[in-house]
Design an enzyme around this catalytic site. Structure first.
Site, PDB file in Angstrom:
ATOM      1  N   LYS A 272      38.342  32.327  31.591  1.00 38.88           N
ATOM      2  CA  LYS A 272      39.696  32.817  31.841  1.00 38.88           C
ATOM      3  C   LYS A 272      39.809  33.342  33.270  1.00 38.88           C
ATOM      4  O   LYS A 272      40.788  33.055  33.982  1.00 38.88           O
ATOM      5  CB  LYS A 272      40.004  33.946  30.853  1.00 38.88           C
ATOM      6  CG  LYS A 272      41.453  34.350  30.789  1.00 38.88           C
ATOM      7  CD  LYS A 272      42.201  33.431  29.861  1.00 38.88           C
ATOM      8  CE  LYS A 272      43.612  33.879  29.672  1.00 38.88           C
ATOM      9  NZ  LYS A 272      44.231  33.255  28.498  1.00 38.88           N
TER      10      LYS A 272
ATOM     11  N   TYR B   1      31.725  49.753  55.617  1.00 46.45           N
ATOM     12  CA  TYR B   1      31.134  50.791  54.785  1.00 46.45           C
ATOM     13  C   TYR B   1      31.117  52.084  55.586  1.00 46.45           C
ATOM     14  O   TYR B   1      32.079  52.393  56.274  1.00 46.45           O
ATOM     15  CB  TYR B   1      29.742  50.330  54.313  1.00 46.45           C
ATOM     16  CG  TYR B   1      29.240  51.135  53.148  1.00 46.45           C
ATOM     17  CD1 TYR B   1      30.023  51.302  51.995  1.00 46.45           C
ATOM     18  CD2 TYR B   1      27.995  51.741  53.175  1.00 46.45           C
ATOM     19  CE1 TYR B   1      29.579  52.051  50.932  1.00 46.45           C
ATOM     20  CE2 TYR B   1      27.534  52.493  52.108  1.00 46.45           C
ATOM     21  CZ  TYR B   1      28.333  52.652  50.994  1.00 46.45           C
ATOM     22  OH  TYR B   1      27.895  53.401  49.938  1.00 46.45           O
TER      23      TYR B   1
END
Length: 383
Positions: free
Chosen positions: A95, A40
Site C-alpha cells: 500500500k 543535523y
C-alpha cells in the site's frame, strides 16, 4: 488461519518480497562537514526551536506534509481475514509503495499488535504528530467504524479508512459510467448491496449522497430493515437511511426488481437470485479472489459486469482512489476528507473513463497515469 501449502523461498513472488518493498532516501546532501552541520547538528536545532514557537512550520519544514501512516491491526487483510500484524506487513508495504508510485506520497506501514479499539485509537493519536494523514487499512468491522470516527474527532489531519471509502468512491465512479452508457438516472435506480461490512456501509452512504433512488443492504441474516432485531448501531443507522419500502427477506428478495447488485460480502449469490433483477441490470461482484457471482454467469443476466479482479474487465480497484485523494487532501492542507471530496474524486475517475466508454470499460485502468493527478485536483478543489 490461511497459509500457503508450499513455501518456496526461491519462487519469484518470495524473491520479489525479500528485504521488503520500501526504503527511505535523503533529500539533502550529506557529503561534507558543512552538509552535516546544516542537515543535523547544529543547524537542525534552529528549525526545532522555530517549530516549537510555531507548530505550523512542521508542515513546511519536515516531511510531515507528505507523509501518511498506513495503519492496521491485521484483522481483515485482503481475502485472508484475521492473520495478525506481522503477516499483514507485506500488504501494508505494498500500500505504501502504491502511494509513492501513483501520487508521490510517502507512506509508512504501522502494524499494531492489538485488537482493542481504545488501544488502537491511543496509539494512532500518539504518533499523529509525525504524519500528515492516517490511512486505516484492513481493520475488521464494526470496530473500524468506531476507530475511524474517534480518530477523526481527535485529530486535525485526514483520517481515511480505505476499505470503506476508497471502495465506495470507485464503485460510484463505475456506476456513474454504467448509467452514462445506459442513459439512466441515479434517482431512478434500485440498488442492492450484499455485505454490510466496512465497504458495504460506505457504499450505501455514498450512493445515497449521490442521489440513488433506493438502496437495500443485506448482511448474513438477510435484508437490513427498520424493526429487525439485534442490529448493531452501524446497522441501525443503515436501516434508517435505506430500504425505503421496508422490504424483508433474503438476498433473492432484495434482488427482486433491482437494477444494480453490488457484492462486497465474500459469500456466494445463486444464479437464481439474479433472475429476479430488472432488465439491463448492472452487477458489481467485488469479492476477491472469488467474486460472489462468476462473471460469466453474471453476464447472462446483466448488461454490465464488474469485479475486483485484474483478469476481468472493469476492475473496481481502490488504487484508482486513495493515492489521489490523499495527494489532494495533503496539498490542500485539509484537516479531514469530506463527503464532497469523495464525490469529487468519484466524478474525476468517471470522467477519465468517459472518454472511451464501453460495457467492458467503465473505469480507467489502475495503471492510467492520468487518474491520480485528476483525483488530486478534484479533491483539492473540493477541500
Amino acid at each position: 488461519m490461511p497459509s500457503p501449502t508450499v513455501i518456496d523461498l526461491q519462487d519469484p513472488i518470495f524473491l520479489a518480497h525479500r528485504g521488503g518493498k520500501l526504503r527511505t532516501s535523503t533529500t539533502v546532501p550529506l557529503g561534507s562537514r558543512e552538509d552535516l552541520s546544516v542537515a543535523y547538528t547544529p543547524g537542525v536545532a534552529r528549525v526545532c526551536e522555530a517549530i516549537a514557537a510555531d507548530v505550523s512550520l512542521a508542515r513546511t519544514h519536515t516531511w510531515r506534509s507528505n507523509l501518511v501512516a498506513v495503519v492496521t491491526d491485521g484483522t481483515a487483510v485482503l481475502g485472508l481475514g484475521d492473520i495478525g500484524p506481522a503477516a499483514s506487513l507485506p500488504v501494508m508495504e505494498g500500500k505504501a509503495a502504491l502511494f509513492r508510485e501513483f501520487a508521490d506520497v510517502d507512506a509508512v506501514p504501522i502494524c499494531l499488535d492489538t485488537k482493542d479499539p481504545d488501544a488502537i485509537v491511543a496509539a494512532v493519536a500518539a504518533i499523529a504528530p509525525s504524519f500528515g494523514g492516517i490511512n486505516l487499512e484492513d481493520i475488521s468491522a464494526p470496530r473500524c467504524f468506531d476507530i475511524e470516527d474517534r480518530l477523526k474527532a481527535l485529530l486535525d489531519i485526514p483520517v481515511f479508512h480505505d476499505d470503506q471509502h476508497g471502495t465506495a468512491v470507485v464503485v460510484l465512479a463505475a456506476l456513474t459510467n454504467a448509467l452514462r452508457l445506459q442513459d439512466r438516472r441515479a434517482e431512478d435506480l434500485a440498488v442492492t448491496i450484499v455485505g454490510a461490512g466496512a465497504a458495504g456501509v460506505a457504499i450505501a452512504k455514498i450512493l445515497t449522497e449521490a442521489g440513488v433512488g433506493d438502496v437495500i443492504v443485506c448482511d448474513s441474516t438477510g435484508i437490513i430493515h427498520r424493526g429487525r432485531g439485534r442490529l448493531n448501531p452501524v446497522k441501525e443507522r443503515l436501516a434508517e437511511r435505506t430500504n425505503r419500502d421496508g422490504r424483508t427477506g433474503d438476498v433473492a428478495a432484495a434482488l427482486r426488481g433491482a437494477d444494480v447488485l453490488v457484492g462486497v460480502s465474500g459469500g456466494r449469490i445463486a444464479e437464481s437470485a439474479l433472475e429476479g433483477m430488472a432488465e439491463n441490470a448492472i452487477v458489481f461482484a467485488l469479492a476477491n479472489p472469488t467474486p460472489e457471482v462468476d462473471p460469466e454467469v453474471a453476464a447472462r443476466h446483466a448488461a454490465i459486469v464488474a469485479t475486483g479482479r485484474s483478469d476481468y474487465p472493469n476492475q473496481i480497484n481502490n488504487v484508482l482512489a486513495f493515492p489521489g485523494i490523499f495527494r489532494g487532501a495533503l496539498d490542500a492542507g485539509a484537516p479531514q476528507i469530506t463527503e464532497d471530496m469523495k464525490l469529487a474524486a468519484a466524478r474525476a475517475i468517471a470522467d477519465i473513463a468517459a472518454e472511451d466508454l464501453a460495457p467492458d470499460r467503465i473505469v480507467p485502468s489502475p495503471l492510467d497515469p492520468r487518474v491520480a493527478p485528476a483525483v488530486a485536483a478534484a479533491v483539492k478543489a473540493a477541500a
